[in-house]
Design a protein around this motif. Structure first.
Motif, short mmCIF file in Angstrom:
data_model
loop_
_atom_site.label_atom_id
_atom_site.label_comp_id
_atom_site.label_asym_id
_atom_site.label_seq_id
_atom_site.Cartn_x
_atom_site.Cartn_y
_atom_site.Cartn_z
N ALA A 174 0.84 -1.19 0.00
CA ALA A 174 0.00 0.00 0.00
C ALA A 174 0.88 1.24 0.00
O ALA A 174 1.99 1.23 0.55
N VAL A 175 0.38 2.29 -0.62
CA VAL A 175 1.06 3.59 -0.58
C VAL A 175 0.04 4.65 -0.16
O VAL A 175 -1.13 4.58 -0.54
N ARG A 176 0.49 5.56 0.64
CA ARG A 176 -0.32 6.74 1.00
C ARG A 176 0.47 7.96 0.57
O ARG A 176 1.57 8.21 1.08
N ILE A 177 -0.08 8.72 -0.38
CA ILE A 177 0.60 9.87 -0.97
C ILE A 177 0.00 11.14 -0.39
O ILE A 177 -1.22 11.31 -0.38
N THR A 178 0.84 12.04 0.11
CA THR A 178 0.39 13.34 0.60
C THR A 178 1.06 14.43 -0.22
O THR A 178 2.30 14.46 -0.33
N ASN A 179 0.27 15.31 -0.78
CA ASN A 179 0.77 16.41 -1.60
C ASN A 179 0.92 17.67 -0.76
O ASN A 179 -0.06 18.17 -0.21
N ASN A 180 2.14 18.18 -0.64
CA ASN A 180 2.39 19.38 0.15
C ASN A 180 2.69 20.60 -0.71
O ASN A 180 3.02 21.67 -0.19
N THR A 211 12.15 -2.63 -13.36
CA THR A 211 11.97 -2.48 -11.92
C THR A 211 11.07 -1.30 -11.56
O THR A 211 10.66 -1.17 -10.40
N THR A 212 10.76 -0.45 -12.54
CA THR A 212 10.02 0.78 -12.25
C THR A 212 8.52 0.54 -12.26
O THR A 212 7.95 0.06 -13.24
N VAL A 213 7.88 0.92 -11.14
CA VAL A 213 6.44 0.79 -10.97
C VAL A 213 5.80 2.16 -11.11
O VAL A 213 6.32 3.15 -10.59
N THR A 214 4.70 2.21 -11.84
CA THR A 214 3.97 3.47 -12.01
C THR A 214 2.53 3.28 -11.54
O THR A 214 1.88 2.30 -11.89
N ALA A 215 2.07 4.23 -10.74
CA ALA A 215 0.68 4.27 -10.30
C ALA A 215 0.11 5.61 -10.70
O ALA A 215 0.55 6.65 -10.19
N ALA A 216 -0.84 5.63 -11.64
CA ALA A 216 -1.46 6.87 -12.10
C ALA A 216 -2.89 6.94 -11.58
O ALA A 216 -3.55 5.92 -11.41
N ASN A 217 -3.35 8.14 -11.34
CA ASN A 217 -4.68 8.31 -10.74
C ASN A 217 -5.78 7.72 -11.61
O ASN A 217 -5.67 7.63 -12.84
N SER A 222 -4.35 13.85 0.79
CA SER A 222 -3.71 12.53 0.67
C SER A 222 -4.60 11.60 -0.13
O SER A 222 -5.83 11.77 -0.19
N VAL A 223 -3.99 10.59 -0.71
CA VAL A 223 -4.71 9.55 -1.42
C VAL A 223 -3.98 8.23 -1.18
O VAL A 223 -2.75 8.21 -1.05
N SER A 224 -4.73 7.15 -1.08
CA SER A 224 -4.13 5.85 -0.83
C SER A 224 -4.46 4.89 -1.97
O SER A 224 -5.52 4.99 -2.60
#
Length: 492
Positions: free
Chosen positions: A53-59, A91-97, A109-111
């Motif tokens: 899981a990833v939790r992304i917070t935009n500052n 090896t590069t993983v991409t997660a797009a909205n 934030s988004v998870s």
């Protein structure tokens, strides 16, 4: 304590064989605010795969769309995901909205989560980039916590250790644990209904503190903590762990000792006094299971090992005596685990669980309940597990309907144990909607300078089980009035 009837349990698929759980926190350098932060966690892991899981917070400035990239350098391969469009090249993983979660405002934030395979190693990504900007910049390893969070209502909970037959704080002052149980975390998640039963916000915890309680026992569920596949993701793994951690912090902020109690566990048992026939953690089992419980305690201990204000209760109410033929077999099963007569799954003994906790470096106080749903401590001292830190506590449960529920039994079987080690009555109560029995029990424990916690701070019908309150603002039931008034009299 067995619970009043709850909702019908969900019929769900079997769990993968979990090996461990890893949560990687992000702590930035003092005064530095990175453009973005990413919390990466492995919420469950098995022989050939894991759930992440990833939790992304935009500052930074608000984003209308986002793309997260990171490298899985251990040979891992993402196989599917959710809450983002996942892909992998080398090896590069991409997660797009997704179309519905592309907007990410300043501070928002988004998870998102994924499943992946692994072999050989499961290395944690070193660098994360959000729309090309490196996240977690200027981050540094977190310093070990030296105290609980600042108080919001009366102080912080003290670090505890065992000294002789007393629990004491860092200055050597005796600390009796006097409080309540806050049930919910053991059953709501596995039933797909949430994490806690009723509010656990600051106001709800303050209401407990207003009873002059100084401890709260928090029952939890091992499958929910470990994020096994039979539990809804919303209530499992990192989400569940975060909720428990937040509750622990609020308890400590009000000066109360949090006791994390393993209540419901995996393992199919259909023998004498079985609470359910389900293999999953949907009722009280006679003993912890060897498949998951050591991993659970390793994870919990790793989570709280830098905070000795947190106490650990190994297993709510063991009852191997209902399954085995002899008392000696029951106590051997209790301490050593393995293959126990009458129990069809591999058992983790109390020694196994103490070892799992201490192997993490955790020195937290450990409560260990005896046989007969923790009502029998008659041979506790004989079979006491070995603890290199010397921080073991005998845990005892007593209700008006138990076998050992009289002063004569307490004098003959409980007092000798309490003379050698600290003793905490983790659950006291009665099913009469009155408090005559708990009044007697509290007097005996007071006379022996012992600890006790009432079952339970939930708004159930006190005629179907010992419920202390009718409202989470602290309004007591007729039964709860006895504990509330007694605690307030002890600490006016």
């Amino acid at each position: 304590m067995r619970h009043p009837p709850r909702s019908v349990l969900l019929a769900v698929a079997g769990a993968a064989a979990l090996l461990g759980s890893v949560v990687v926190p992000v702590v930035t350098a003092q005064g530095a605010t990175p453009a973005c932060t990413v919390d990466y966690s492995v919420t469950s892991q098995w022989a050939t795969g894991f759930q992440g899981a990833v939790r992304i917070t935009n500052n930074q400035a608000a984003l209308s769309s986002w793309t997260l990239t990171f490298d899985l350098a251990g040979g891992q391969k993402v196989t599917q995901g959710w809450n983002a469009k996942w892909s992998q090249s080398g090896t590069t993983v991409t997660a797009a909205n997704e179309s519905w979660n592309g907007s990410l405002g300043t501070g928002a934030s988004v998870s998102a989560g994924f499943l992946a395979s692994w072999a050989g190693s499961n290395a944690v990504p070193a660098t994360f980039k959000l729309n090309g900007t490196t996240c977690n910049a200027d981050s540094e390893p977190p310093p070990p916590p030296t105290s609980p969070p600042p108080s919001q209502g009366g102080g912080t909970a003290p670090a505890l250790h065992v000294l002789g037959n007393k629990l004491v704080d860092a200055s050597g002052r005796n600390r009796r644990l006097l409080g309540v149980n806050r049930s919910g975390g053991e059953f709501m998640c596995v039933q797909g209904r949430g994490i806690f039963d009723g509010p656990v916000d600051d106001a709800a915890i303050k209401a407990i503190a207003d009873w002059k309680a100084n401890a709260i026992r928090i029952p939890v569920n091992e499958e929910c903590w470990l994020g096994l596949s039979n539990v809804e993701t919303e209530y499992a793994g990192s989400n569940y762990i975060s909720a428990v951690k937040d509750l622990v912090a609020r308890v400590e902020a009000h000066g109360m000792t949090p006791i994390v109690d393993l209540h419901w566990t995996y393992g199919q048992y259909t023998g004498n006094s079985a609470g359910c026939s389900d293999v999953h953690a949907t009722c009280q089992k006679p003993m912890p299971d060897a498949q998951y419980t050591p991993s659970f305690w390793s994870s919990v201990a790793s989570t709280f090992k830098n905070d000795q204000a947190v106490a650990f209760d190994l297993f709510n109410e063991p009852y191997p005596d209902r399954a085995t033929s002899t008392t000696a077999q029951a106590w051997q099963c209790w301490r050593d685990g393995g293959t126990c007569p009458g129990i069809g799954y591999a058992v983790a003994g109390m020694q196994d669980l103490v070892d799992a906790i201490r192997s993490t470096g955790a020195k937290n106080v450990i409560l260990v309940g005896g046989l007969a749903y923790s009502n029998d401590l008659s041979q506790w001292l004989t079979y006491k597990p070995t603890d290199p830190t010397g921080n073991l506590v005998a845990a005892y449960h007593v209700y008006n309907f138990n076998t050992c529920a009289s002063e004569s039994c307490w004098n003959s079987t409980i007092a000798p144990v309490a003379a050698q080690v600290p003793l905490v009555a983790g659950e006291i109560g009665e099913n009469t909607c009155s408090h005559g029995f708990v009044d007697r029990a509290m007097k005996w424990f007071d006379d022996h300078d012992l600890s006790y916690l009432g079952w339970t701070w939930n708004t159930w019908d006190c005629s179907s089980g010992p419920s202390l309150i009718s409202d989470y603002d602290g309004t007591p039931t007729a039964y709860g009035t006895g504990l509330r008034d007694h605690l307030r009299a002890l600490n006016p």
